[in-house]
Design a protein around this motif. Structure first.
Motif, short mmCIF file in Angstrom:
data_model
loop_
_atom_site.label_atom_id
_atom_site.label_comp_id
_atom_site.label_asym_id
_atom_site.label_seq_id
_atom_site.Cartn_x
_atom_site.Cartn_y
_atom_site.Cartn_z
N ARG A 67 0.85 -1.35 0.18
CA ARG A 67 -0.06 0.12 -0.08
C ARG A 67 0.98 1.34 0.04
N GLU A 78 1.98 1.90 -3.60
CA GLU A 78 0.93 2.29 -4.48
C GLU A 78 0.59 3.92 -4.16
N GLU A 80 1.21 7.15 -6.41
CA GLU A 80 0.32 8.08 -6.78
C GLU A 80 0.67 9.34 -6.70
#
Length: 91
Positions: A81, A84, A88
């Motif tokens: 996570r 990710e 982003e």
């Protein structure tokens, strides 16, 4: 004795988990404002872990870590996570 710090004389390093005397530790304020002490509870790093840190500003890092921690069940999901969200954020 009321107000005694004796219960806080030994602290745990948040990086390595070692118990060290408070005098052998460095305060860590995840919000980056260690001078405003009102109603704060500090975390601690032992001196070796504190020395290993990069002492450069990391705006938004603590917020990102708190978000990732809320979404993760274990170490692998935490790391997945984090990658990710970090990717982003870079875009």
């Amino acid at each position: 004795m009321l107000g005694s710090r004796s219960s806080r004389d030994v602290v745990t390093c948040i990086a390595c988990g070692e118990s060290v005397s408070r005098s052998d530790a460095r305060e860590y304020d995840k919000h980056g404002d260690r001078w405003d002490r009102t109603d704060k509870e500090f975390e601690y790093l032992c001196k070796p872990c504190h020395s290993d840190l990069t002492h450069q500003p990391r705006p938004g890092l603590e917020d990102l870590l708190e978000t990732v921690e809320a979404d993760a069940d274990d170490r692998d999901s935490f790391l997945r996570r984090y990658v990710e969200l970090a990717e982003e954020k870079r875009r």
